[in-house]
Write an enzyme that holds these catalytic residues in place. Sequence first.
Site, PDB file in Angstrom:
ATOM      1  N   ASP A   1       0.760  -1.305   0.074  1.00 37.49           N
ATOM      2  CA  ASP A   1      -0.090  -0.080   0.050  1.00 37.49           C
ATOM      3  C   ASP A   1       0.796   1.221  -0.039  1.00 37.49           C
ATOM      4  O   ASP A   1       2.160   1.286   0.481  1.00 37.49           O
ATOM      5  CB  ASP A   1      -0.809  -0.020   1.271  1.00 37.49           C
ATOM      6  N   HIS A   2       0.059   2.322  -0.382  1.00 36.90           N
ATOM      7  CA  HIS A   2       0.853   3.645  -0.478  1.00 36.90           C
ATOM      8  C   HIS A   2       0.404   4.373   0.856  1.00 36.90           C
ATOM      9  O   HIS A   2      -0.720   4.051   1.608  1.00 36.90           O
ATOM     10  CB  HIS A   2       0.680   4.597  -1.479  1.00 36.90           C
TER      11      HIS A   2
END
Length: 205
Positions: free
Chosen positions: A72-73
Amino acid sequence: MPKLSEHEPLIHEGCEIVEAVFGRFCEVGKFSRVLYSSFDDYSYCDRMADIANTSIGKFANIAALTRIGPTDHPMGNASLHHFLYRSAEYWDDTPPDAAFFERRRARRTSIGHDTWIGHGAIIKPEVTIGHGAIVAAGAVVTRDVAPYMIVAGVPAVPLRERFPPAIADRLLALAWWDWPHDRLRAALDDFRALEAEAFLEAYGG
């Protein structure tokens, strides 16, 4: 087709393997990427699978173009971009954010024994796929999947159980995936010919 080995995995051309551990008779299909993950005995992935931060049980069947444990960012920050944590790629005076990468790797996905992950499926970080479960092609799995459950859709939802609960419980108790290689060979004809309940009757499950 090369014969699989109990001593080292069969890794096809173009793969990227980083800090991965493999059991006996494992295979990684062409152009797959396996990062910080483990394959237990007899598990394989087909071509162009992308697997990160995942613990995979025995006899897992992972189809092509799957994505398991995608990273994920940082959504809560002012920017989503990876210059936040891959900073050394942009400036000479700052290191990567090691703590960020440690948090990513700690978010483990778990794939149970004798599972089938269909073509193009995505399984999010920290999800557990129970033993014997099936993830349909193209599904996006965001929640845990119970043993011997079939899930499909975006996001994935249960479709039906593979077997009645009593049969599933007996298969879990039999745990045939822990049998030695020669016992699996001795039972091969019955694995091929018998449906689950008859197999359980034959092998005391």
